[in-house]
Design an enzyme around this catalytic site. Structure first.
Site, PDB file in Angstrom:
ATOM      1  CE  LYS A  95      -4.559   0.735   0.230  1.00 43.07           C
ATOM      2  NZ  LYS A  95      -5.590  -0.077  -0.428  1.00 43.07           N
ATOM      3  N   GLY A 196     -21.219   5.872   4.266  1.00 44.09           N
ATOM      4  CA  GLY A 196     -20.233   6.196   3.250  1.00 44.09           C
ATOM      5  C   GLY A 196     -20.739   5.808   1.875  1.00 44.09           C
ATOM      6  CB  VAL A 197     -23.189   6.876  -0.330  1.00 40.27           C
ATOM      7  CG1 VAL A 197     -24.001   5.900   0.477  1.00 40.27           C
ATOM      8  CG2 VAL A 197     -23.442   8.313   0.145  1.00 40.27           C
ATOM      9  N   GLY A 198     -19.561   7.155  -1.193  1.00 41.30           N
ATOM     10  CA  GLY A 198     -18.682   7.685  -2.228  1.00 41.30           C
ATOM     11  C   GLY A 198     -18.550   6.684  -3.352  1.00 41.30           C
ATOM     12  CE  LYS A 199     -12.290   6.881  -5.793  1.00 40.78           C
ATOM     13  NZ  LYS A 199     -10.904   6.375  -5.863  1.00 40.78           N
ATOM     14  CB  VAL A 200     -17.141   1.143  -2.570  1.00 36.62           C
ATOM     15  CG1 VAL A 200     -17.701  -0.272  -2.411  1.00 36.62           C
ATOM     16  CG2 VAL A 200     -15.732   1.077  -3.128  1.00 36.62           C
ATOM     17  N   GLY A 201     -19.729   2.765  -1.911  1.00 37.94           N
ATOM     18  CA  GLY A 201     -21.055   2.774  -1.308  1.00 37.94           C
ATOM     19  C   GLY A 201     -22.148   3.117  -2.287  1.00 37.94           C
TER      20      GLY A 201
END
Length: 374
Positions: A95, A196-201
């Site tokens: 990472k 969390g509803v950014g990219k993945v959510g």
């Protein structure tokens, strides 16, 4: 690329080295990069190459301190080793973090400087997207490095890896539903809270609604919620994670940053299932036992959120979305295997997932090492 250090700077570095070495005791390599011309301050952590070269995303985040950045990159890289092993990939775990606010610091020059840094590792580490970085950023990094994946489709890449990350979490959640409520159980009619509803959510919410689930969401960034509500006006919205958790839930899906599952959260959680996309969800060792004691079915994060890794790993072979999606489908079976081992060994699911991953790293890694030695 690194600027020369003065004697006083070297003395300061010497004072902090013992702590870094102690924290990174199980890691193969931790490398710091400093490029004053672009403002780049980055850290790459390679946890294990037992199964192959390390692959993991680059997180761009305004850490409060270098120590916080080190702690995060060490945790995340270790998780990537386990994620790749459990996903059946011939890859190790690594990472990277770039320290700073991407909204103000990110530039082509900085990303290209970072690419030269990645290139200097000679293929021990492949990078991709993570929080704060996108496929277009990887295109810039790839102008200086051969060891980049997760590029845009226009440049021959796999594009947005959050698509299959969300799909894999959804498949893992389906397996968790069966473990919690019996064979044949579905998510239809269940109330799922997504933090969390950014990219993945965002993508996960779509899968959940298609399956007939009732969805309530929250996010610290209100535009993300507003955009999602425009797409899916039927969702409910909570003002905060605390409000989300205070309400009745069947499933809790942490999809933001890590350490979402604290002692306090577990003690008051109403959900029977926890399954989300966030990395390192357990705030500290022992939380998995508290979840098991409350008979909450926890789908280990690195087991269910490996779809994005599968997607960008497929790009290394010449990307095929259908092939990658078929591989991500396997997350359902892997999650079931984790729950079965947990039941047979009488241990929490997180412990069972660790055992499966460690077994593969040990057995396959040993054989690979013998072959390379010849």
């Amino acid at each position: 690329m690194n600027a020369p250090t003065s004697p006083s700077q070297q003395a300061s570095a010497a004072r902090v080295e013992p702590d870094v070495f102690e924290a990174a005791a199980e890691h193969e390599q931790v490398v710091f990069c400093n490029d004053p011309a672009t403002g780049l301050r980055a850290i790459v952590a390679i946890h294990s190459t037992a199964l192959g070269p390390a692959l993991g995303g680059t997180r761009f985040h305004p850490y409060a301190s270098t120590a916080d950045a080190v702690a995060d990159v060490l945790d995340l890289s270790r998780g990537m080793s386990y994620k790749a092993a459990l996903a059946g990939l011939d890859l190790g775990g690594g990472k990277a973090v770039i320290i700073g606010d991407p909204s103000s610091l990110k530039s082509e020059a900085l990303l290209r400087a970072y690419g030269r840094f990645v290139q200097s590792l000679n293929g021990r580490y492949y990078t991709a997207c993570d929080v704060g970085t996108y496929s277009a950023d990887m295109d810039h990094v790839a102008r200086e490095s051969s060891f980049v994946t997760g590029r845009t489709v226009a440049n021959g890449g796999a594009g947005d890896s959050s698509v299959l990350t969300a799909y894999g979490v959804f498949r893992g959640m389906q397996a968790a539903a069966e473990a919690a409520w019996g064979d044949g159980a579905t998510l239809g009619g269940r109330r799922v809270g997504v933090a969390g509803v950014g990219k993945v959510g965002r993508h996960l919410v779509g899968h959940l609604l298609d399956s007939g689930a009732r969805v309530v969401v929250t996010d610290v960034w209100s535009p993300a919620v507003e955009r999602l509500r425009e797409e899916h006006p039927e969702i409910e919205v909570a003002d905060s994670t605390d409000e989300l958790l205070a309400g009745p839930l069947d499933v809790y899906a942490p999809c933001a940053l890590g350490h979402a599952l604290t002692d306090e959260v577990v003690e008051t959680l109403t959900a029977s299932v926890v399954c989300g996309a966030a990395n390192n969800q357990l705030a500290h060792p022992g939380v998995e036992k508290a979840l098991a004691a409350r008979e909450i079915t926890y789908a280990p994060d690195y087991c269910v959120n490996s779809g994005g890794l599968i997607q960008v790993a497929d790009e290394l072979e010449g990307f095929s979305f259908e092939r990658a999606k078929q591989r991500a489908d396997g997350i359902y079976d892997t999650t079931r295997e984790v729950f079965a081992l947990a039941a047979s060994d009488g241990v929490p699911a997180a412990t069972a997932a660790d055992r499966l991953a460690e077994r593969r790293m040990r057995e396959v890694g040993r054989l690979r090492g013998l072959w390379l030695a010849h």
